[in-house]
Scaffold this motif. Structure first.
Motif, short mmCIF file in Angstrom:
data_model
loop_
_atom_site.label_atom_id
_atom_site.label_comp_id
_atom_site.label_asym_id
_atom_site.label_seq_id
_atom_site.Cartn_x
_atom_site.Cartn_y
_atom_site.Cartn_z
N GLN A 21 44.77 55.85 43.02
CA GLN A 21 43.65 56.79 43.10
C GLN A 21 42.94 56.95 41.76
O GLN A 21 41.76 57.32 41.71
CB GLN A 21 44.15 58.16 43.60
CG GLN A 21 44.70 58.13 45.01
CD GLN A 21 43.71 57.56 46.01
OE1 GLN A 21 42.52 57.87 45.99
NE2 GLN A 21 44.20 56.71 46.91
N VAL A 22 43.67 56.68 40.66
CA VAL A 22 43.06 56.77 39.33
C VAL A 22 42.17 55.56 39.07
O VAL A 22 41.06 55.67 38.53
CB VAL A 22 44.15 56.88 38.24
CG1 VAL A 22 43.52 56.88 36.85
CG2 VAL A 22 44.97 58.14 38.45
N VAL A 23 42.66 54.39 39.49
CA VAL A 23 41.96 53.14 39.20
C VAL A 23 40.86 52.85 40.21
O VAL A 23 39.85 52.21 39.89
CB VAL A 23 42.97 51.97 39.16
CG1 VAL A 23 42.27 50.64 38.91
CG2 VAL A 23 44.01 52.22 38.09
N PHE A 24 41.02 53.35 41.43
CA PHE A 24 40.08 53.04 42.52
C PHE A 24 38.61 53.21 42.14
O PHE A 24 37.79 52.33 42.39
CB PHE A 24 40.43 53.88 43.75
CG PHE A 24 39.57 53.58 44.95
CD1 PHE A 24 39.89 52.55 45.81
CD2 PHE A 24 38.43 54.33 45.22
CE1 PHE A 24 39.10 52.27 46.91
CE2 PHE A 24 37.63 54.06 46.31
CZ PHE A 24 37.97 53.03 47.17
N PRO A 25 38.20 54.33 41.52
CA PRO A 25 36.77 54.50 41.21
C PRO A 25 36.24 53.50 40.19
O PRO A 25 35.02 53.32 40.07
CB PRO A 25 36.70 55.93 40.65
CG PRO A 25 37.94 56.60 41.12
CD PRO A 25 38.98 55.53 41.16
N LEU A 26 37.14 52.84 39.44
CA LEU A 26 36.72 51.94 38.36
C LEU A 26 36.47 50.52 38.84
O LEU A 26 35.80 49.74 38.15
CB LEU A 26 37.77 51.92 37.25
CG LEU A 26 38.20 53.28 36.68
CD1 LEU A 26 39.29 53.08 35.64
CD2 LEU A 26 37.01 53.99 36.07
N ILE A 27 37.01 50.14 40.00
CA ILE A 27 36.89 48.77 40.50
C ILE A 27 35.89 48.77 41.65
O ILE A 27 36.20 49.16 42.76
CB ILE A 27 38.26 48.22 40.95
CG1 ILE A 27 39.28 48.33 39.82
CG2 ILE A 27 38.12 46.78 41.41
CD1 ILE A 27 40.67 47.91 40.22
N GLY A 48 32.80 56.22 47.49
CA GLY A 48 34.19 56.09 47.08
C GLY A 48 35.10 55.78 48.25
O GLY A 48 34.80 54.96 49.11
N ASP A 49 36.23 56.46 48.28
CA ASP A 49 37.25 56.24 49.31
C ASP A 49 36.71 56.70 50.66
O ASP A 49 36.53 57.89 50.89
CB ASP A 49 38.51 57.01 48.94
CG ASP A 49 39.65 56.78 49.92
OD1 ASP A 49 39.47 55.99 50.85
OD2 ASP A 49 40.71 57.40 49.75
N GLU A 108 33.65 44.28 39.96
CA GLU A 108 33.23 44.61 38.61
C GLU A 108 33.92 45.88 38.15
O GLU A 108 34.22 46.76 38.96
CB GLU A 108 31.71 44.82 38.53
CG GLU A 108 30.89 43.57 38.57
CD GLU A 108 29.41 43.86 38.37
OE1 GLU A 108 28.71 43.00 37.79
OE2 GLU A 108 28.94 44.94 38.81
N TRP A 109 34.17 45.93 36.82
CA TRP A 109 34.62 47.19 36.22
C TRP A 109 33.41 48.09 36.03
O TRP A 109 32.38 47.66 35.52
CB TRP A 109 35.25 46.93 34.85
CG TRP A 109 36.67 46.49 34.89
CD1 TRP A 109 37.15 45.23 34.78
CD2 TRP A 109 37.82 47.32 35.05
NE1 TRP A 109 38.51 45.20 34.86
CE2 TRP A 109 38.96 46.49 35.02
CE3 TRP A 109 38.00 48.70 35.21
CZ2 TRP A 109 40.25 46.97 35.15
CZ3 TRP A 109 39.29 49.19 35.34
CH2 TRP A 109 40.39 48.33 35.31
N GLU A 110 33.54 49.34 36.43
CA GLU A 110 32.46 50.30 36.23
C GLU A 110 33.07 51.62 35.75
O GLU A 110 33.86 52.25 36.46
CB GLU A 110 31.67 50.54 37.52
CG GLU A 110 30.47 51.44 37.32
CD GLU A 110 29.66 51.61 38.60
OE1 GLU A 110 29.01 50.63 39.01
OE2 GLU A 110 29.71 52.70 39.19
N ILE A 111 32.72 52.01 34.52
CA ILE A 111 33.26 53.23 33.93
C ILE A 111 32.12 54.19 33.65
O ILE A 111 31.17 53.85 32.95
CB ILE A 111 34.03 52.93 32.63
CG1 ILE A 111 35.19 51.98 32.92
CG2 ILE A 111 34.55 54.21 32.00
CD1 ILE A 111 35.99 51.56 31.70
N LEU A 128 40.24 57.82 30.75
CA LEU A 128 41.40 58.47 31.37
C LEU A 128 41.77 59.77 30.67
O LEU A 128 42.19 60.73 31.31
CB LEU A 128 42.59 57.51 31.38
CG LEU A 128 42.44 56.25 32.24
CD1 LEU A 128 43.63 55.33 32.05
CD2 LEU A 128 42.27 56.62 33.70
N CYS A 129 41.63 59.79 29.34
CA CYS A 129 42.07 60.96 28.58
C CYS A 129 40.94 61.96 28.36
O CYS A 129 41.21 63.10 27.96
CB CYS A 129 42.63 60.53 27.23
SG CYS A 129 44.12 59.53 27.38
#
Length: 302
Positions: A21-27, A48-49, A108-111, A128-129
């Motif tokens: 769930q932490v990584v999901f929004p980034l991929i 999102g999900d 793609e990575w999206e931050i 993350l922090c």
């Protein structure tokens, strides 16, 4: 589903699954032909999900769990159940803007809404922090072109995370609590830097080279190093020398503890002096002027 049985997975796989769930929004899956895009489990829409967005945890609205996006798109139209909620209407409105093509889907990575062309651990760590304001002592610790182990050691000292004897006693270890450098007072962070006579003598020798007033009290020393005036070359030199002093004092303390070898203040200063000289000379390739100024400042009163 792959890795669906926690008991058959390795510890590492299960840890990664917990981070889903932490990584999901980034991929982000960029939809093209939709043949590899999984309707429920890929991050291919702005919502999102989709399990959460469509409340599909208990009901999948007649859409199979492993259905691909392409399997729901036939002859230019979407084959989906009638909308029964505002969330479904939002999704269907979005799908009116989507046209599948013959290209392959890709990730793609999206931050924070920005596509990342390369993976950068530092940027992911910040995400993350969450960004926080710099602490007041930041510039005194993380110096440009510093000796990395010195900076890290200084950070440990400022955070009071060194295994000094006062801390070890608090953890319940049975040991002698006296300072290994002076063998008279209880050992603590504030005592070692620089209430201890041995450590203060070394710091005084270094400070004399820097034309700096040495203090015995740790809080005052920290404030002094934070508020150093210009020029920048002198400020960098002072902080490099201060960090080296902290590092070599702790090294001497550990040497006495583990090998029973004792060195005088003069011997430690010679080691510090040689190391600092080598570091200042390393600046010459990129900034010869600064290197010369700092070398002159260090040796002027030597």
């Amino acid at each position: 589903m792959l890795f669906s049985n926690p008991q058959s997975n390795s510890w590492l796989v299960n840890k990664l699954l917990k981070l889903k769930q932490v990584v999901f929004p980034l991929i982000k899956l960029r939809l093209q032909n939709g043949e590899t895009a999984r309707f429920w489990s890929d991050n291919w829409t702005p919502f999102g999900d989709l399990h959460t967005h469509l409340s599909g945890t208990n009901s999948r609205l007649g859409i199979p769990l492993h259905a691909t996006v392409a399997s729901l798109y036939r002859n230019g139209t979407w084959s989906l159940p009638p909308a029964r909620s505002e969330a479904q209407i939002e999704l269907y409105v979005y799908l009116t803007t989507v046209e599948l093509n013959s290209s392959q889907d890709y990730y793609e990575w999206e931050i924070n809404g920005q596509v990342q062309t390369t993976y950068r651990t530092g940027r992911l760590y910040d995400y993350l922090c969450a960004l926080k304001p710099d602490v007041v002592w930041y510039d005194a610790v993380w110096i440009s072109r510093a000796i990395p182990r010195h900076s890290f050691h200084t950070w440990l000292v400022i955070q009071d995370r060194l295994p000094t004897r006062d801390r070890l006693l608090k953890w319940g270890l049975q040991l002698e609590g006296r300072c290994l450098l002076c063998n008279s007072n209880p050992e603590s962070r504030d005592h070692l830097f620089f209430s201890c006579n041995y450590s203060y003598d070394l710091w005084a020798m270094v400070a004399r080279r820097l034309q700096l007033v040495p203090y015995r009290h740790w809080p005052i020393t920290i404030q002094q190093l934070i508020a150093l005036p210009p020029p920048a070359s002198q400020r960098i030199l002072t902080r490099l020398a201060w960090q080296a002093t902290l590092y070599w004092l702790w090294t001497e303390r550990n040497t006495r503890l583990h090998t029973q070898m004792f060195r005088s203040v003069d011997q430690i200063f010679k080691l510090l002096d040689r190391q600092l000289k080598n570091k200042l000379q390393s600046f010459r390739d990129t900034n010869p002027t600064r290197s010369s100024i700092m070398m002159q400042s260090w040796f002027r009163f030597g």
